[in-house]
Scaffold this active site. Sequence first.
Site, mmCIF file in Angstrom:
data_model
loop_
_atom_site.group_PDB
_atom_site.id
_atom_site.type_symbol
_atom_site.label_atom_id
_atom_site.label_comp_id
_atom_site.label_asym_id
_atom_site.label_seq_id
_atom_site.Cartn_x
_atom_site.Cartn_y
_atom_site.Cartn_z
ATOM 1 N N GLU A 273 8.111 17.174 15.471
ATOM 2 C CA GLU A 273 8.614 16.996 14.111
ATOM 3 C C GLU A 273 7.815 17.879 13.161
ATOM 4 O OE1 GLU A 273 8.004 13.302 11.849
ATOM 5 O OE2 GLU A 273 10.120 13.390 11.298
ATOM 6 N N LYS B 64 0.876 -1.180 0.000
ATOM 7 C CA LYS B 64 0.000 0.000 0.000
ATOM 8 C C LYS B 64 0.908 1.223 0.000
ATOM 9 C CE LYS B 64 -1.542 3.058 2.574
ATOM 10 N NZ LYS B 64 -1.604 4.134 1.576
ATOM 11 N N GLU C 183 9.409 2.139 11.410
ATOM 12 C CA GLU C 183 10.401 3.221 11.433
ATOM 13 C C GLU C 183 9.641 4.534 11.372
ATOM 14 O OE1 GLU C 183 13.527 2.811 12.257
ATOM 15 O OE2 GLU C 183 12.789 0.783 12.545
ATOM 16 N N CYS D 83 13.609 12.101 7.304
ATOM 17 C CA CYS D 83 13.504 11.783 8.726
ATOM 18 C C CYS D 83 14.811 12.115 9.422
ATOM 19 C CB CYS D 83 13.141 10.318 8.901
ATOM 20 S SG CYS D 83 14.264 9.245 8.034
HETATM 21 P P1 NAP Z 1 2.478 8.940 7.277
HETATM 22 O O1 NAP Z 1 1.479 9.985 7.092
HETATM 23 O O2 NAP Z 1 2.571 8.270 8.598
HETATM 24 O O3 NAP Z 1 2.186 7.854 6.139
HETATM 25 C C1 NAP Z 1 3.024 6.723 5.950
HETATM 26 C C2 NAP Z 1 2.224 5.619 5.284
HETATM 27 O O4 NAP Z 1 1.213 5.164 6.190
HETATM 28 C C3 NAP Z 1 1.498 6.068 4.022
HETATM 29 O O5 NAP Z 1 1.534 5.023 3.088
HETATM 30 C C4 NAP Z 1 0.086 6.295 4.540
HETATM 31 O O6 NAP Z 1 -0.900 6.195 3.552
HETATM 32 C C5 NAP Z 1 -0.042 5.162 5.527
HETATM 33 N N1 NAP Z 1 -1.125 5.312 6.509
HETATM 34 C C6 NAP Z 1 -1.726 6.460 6.922
HETATM 35 N N2 NAP Z 1 -2.672 6.163 7.849
HETATM 36 C C7 NAP Z 1 -2.653 4.822 8.022
HETATM 37 C C8 NAP Z 1 -3.374 3.910 8.841
HETATM 38 N N3 NAP Z 1 -4.312 4.320 9.700
HETATM 39 N N4 NAP Z 1 -3.083 2.607 8.748
HETATM 40 C C9 NAP Z 1 -2.133 2.161 7.912
HETATM 41 N N5 NAP Z 1 -1.412 2.969 7.099
HETATM 42 C C10 NAP Z 1 -1.662 4.287 7.160
HETATM 43 O O7 NAP Z 1 3.954 9.469 6.947
HETATM 44 P P2 NAP Z 1 4.449 10.249 5.634
HETATM 45 O O8 NAP Z 1 3.929 11.638 5.677
HETATM 46 O O9 NAP Z 1 4.198 9.420 4.430
HETATM 47 O O10 NAP Z 1 6.021 10.255 5.864
HETATM 48 C C11 NAP Z 1 6.675 11.174 6.669
HETATM 49 C C12 NAP Z 1 7.021 10.560 8.006
HETATM 50 O O11 NAP Z 1 7.820 9.407 7.802
HETATM 51 C C13 NAP Z 1 7.854 11.473 8.881
HETATM 52 O O12 NAP Z 1 7.392 11.382 10.196
HETATM 53 C C14 NAP Z 1 9.255 10.903 8.746
HETATM 54 O O13 NAP Z 1 10.112 11.197 9.830
HETATM 55 C C15 NAP Z 1 8.963 9.446 8.646
HETATM 56 N N6 NAP Z 1 10.057 8.704 8.032
HETATM 57 C C16 NAP Z 1 10.823 7.899 8.842
HETATM 58 C C17 NAP Z 1 11.882 7.205 8.314
HETATM 59 C C18 NAP Z 1 12.738 6.319 9.178
HETATM 60 O O14 NAP Z 1 13.527 5.549 8.639
HETATM 61 N N7 NAP Z 1 12.615 6.404 10.489
HETATM 62 C C19 NAP Z 1 12.154 7.316 6.948
HETATM 63 C C20 NAP Z 1 11.348 8.130 6.158
HETATM 64 C C21 NAP Z 1 10.295 8.815 6.708
HETATM 65 P P3 NAP Z 1 -1.637 7.507 2.957
HETATM 66 O O15 NAP Z 1 -0.589 8.223 2.180
HETATM 67 O O16 NAP Z 1 -2.702 6.951 2.109
HETATM 68 O O17 NAP Z 1 -2.134 8.285 4.140
#
Ligand code: NAP
Length: 522
Positions: free
Chosen positions: A423, A212, A293, A327
Amino acid sequence: MTTTLERTIPPFKNEAVKSFGDPADAAAMKAALVLVRERFGRHYPLVIDGERIETEKQIRSLNPARPTDVVGSTSSASKEQAEAAIAAAARAFESWKRRSAQERAAFLFEAAAKLRERRFEYDALLVYEVGKSWVEADADIAESIDFLEFYAREALRYAQPQPVVPIEGERNELVYIPLGVGAVIPPWNFAGAIMMGMTSAAIVSGNTVVLKPSSDSAIIAAWFVDLLHEIGLPKGVVNFIPGSGSVIGDLIVGHPQVRFISFTGSKEVGLRINELAAKTAPGQKWIKRVVAEMGGKDSIVVAADANVDAAVEGVAVSAFGFQGQKCSACSRAIVDAAIYDEFVAKLKDRVAKITVGDPADQGTYMGPVVNEAALKSISEYIEVGKKEGRLISGGKRAGSEGYFLEPTVIADVDPKARIAQEEIFGPVLAVIKAKDFDDAMQIANNTEFGLTGSLYTTDEQKIARAKEDFFVGNLYFNRKSTGAFVGAHPFGGFNMSGTDSKAGGREYLLLFTQAKTISRKI
Ligand code: NAP
């Protein structure tokens, strides 16, 4: 002893990232940007059990630099379709798990080769789909190739005989077997690398997957799924179900046939997944494994004895590369009072040189933030920051069309202020004054996160102290806090930054396998 593996497959080497200084690379990139633009508006269906399925509901992927450009659209999976995808993955698992590690690794090597051939096209897609500059886009695709190459070798390594202590009268072995069906849920910020890394690690270990993608970067995921099928990956091994996380996320995570969830994204979503996955659904036979992560609030500490110019450069690049949407981005510079004023003055001059504009232009350093919601939330944080500190640079939108923000620096921020703790995930840097090195180290560890950190110093004792006390999964000295290389810097964070999975490291595939011990009396 040289093994068959070592004789036939060269050791892993990181793919070099292109600077585009070579005119041939720049020309190829320009041509790819034209080619990919010609494909704008294409539609990509779901892929379940190898079948392409159209849905009425669609997800449109917009170019954040010019939101009137529709880069492409995908179908959007309903709950029923998500269930069908999980069922397809469960069926495919029965045969995929029996394939040898060599066969499975061969798919990853083949995918890496194809990606290399189409590298500029993938680079160009990232420029349009998530607003990466040329170099950032290429770094993302280089990392994608690295993950495929690295995990293929890792699967072969884990398939070799594993060391167990010999016992007389028995023949003992330990083998790593796959888990089952995995839900792969990546973010949009490393839309190539994290999505391909998480998917490939799962399948090369013998699992099958429902992928997904992030709704902000579903097109690159569609391209990758097409590529996998083009190279003959058996149907059902990777099922492609774009859809809103809030609509199908809970169903996927809670489904009794899903054995593990591999997630990268925000803390809020990661914690929700972790909680939901801990509940046992009727008919579920296992404790689900969650690899999550999550976010970061990463600091660069600048000690009084640091090379200030180098520190300024490291902070600027870490804070504003890809608009601060990594991140690992530096969102807090913690600077010793002895050099604070000099640091802030030099940082202001350095940030003034950052170019903001359409990332399709080669000279652009900073492109747009990913979408309108991000623009709004980051802008709100800037307003909070203006009250919490002294605005040094930026603070406004840049340009009229597109989601552009100026690189923003706010100095004299209290270590407990909101912009020092939460963040923001955008081009906003808080500069914090520390009384001395002890104070700086305390501030560095005062958030709930623990992902990356860096220290600029020339003092060996401070380095030794930071090695012990700076509580982050990826610690750097005298260099930026971003730019981890596969194999060289296994990546993953502590505390609310996640489960410390160390992507791109030697332990990573263990997260996608379970060990079976087999003993035979002889
Ligand atoms: P996000 O909003 O948490 O979304 C991540 C993924 O989760 C997307 O595919 C999203 O789909 C999905 N998702 C959303 N709600 C969900 C639910 N209730 N159940 C299951 N899946 C769900 O994060 P993002 O904006 O894409 O990415 C930015 C974040 O990622 C930042 O916090 C960053 O620090 C973190 N990050 C961490 C790392 C690491 O290695 N630690 C690396 C990269 C990024 P939708 O798009 O359809 O909502």
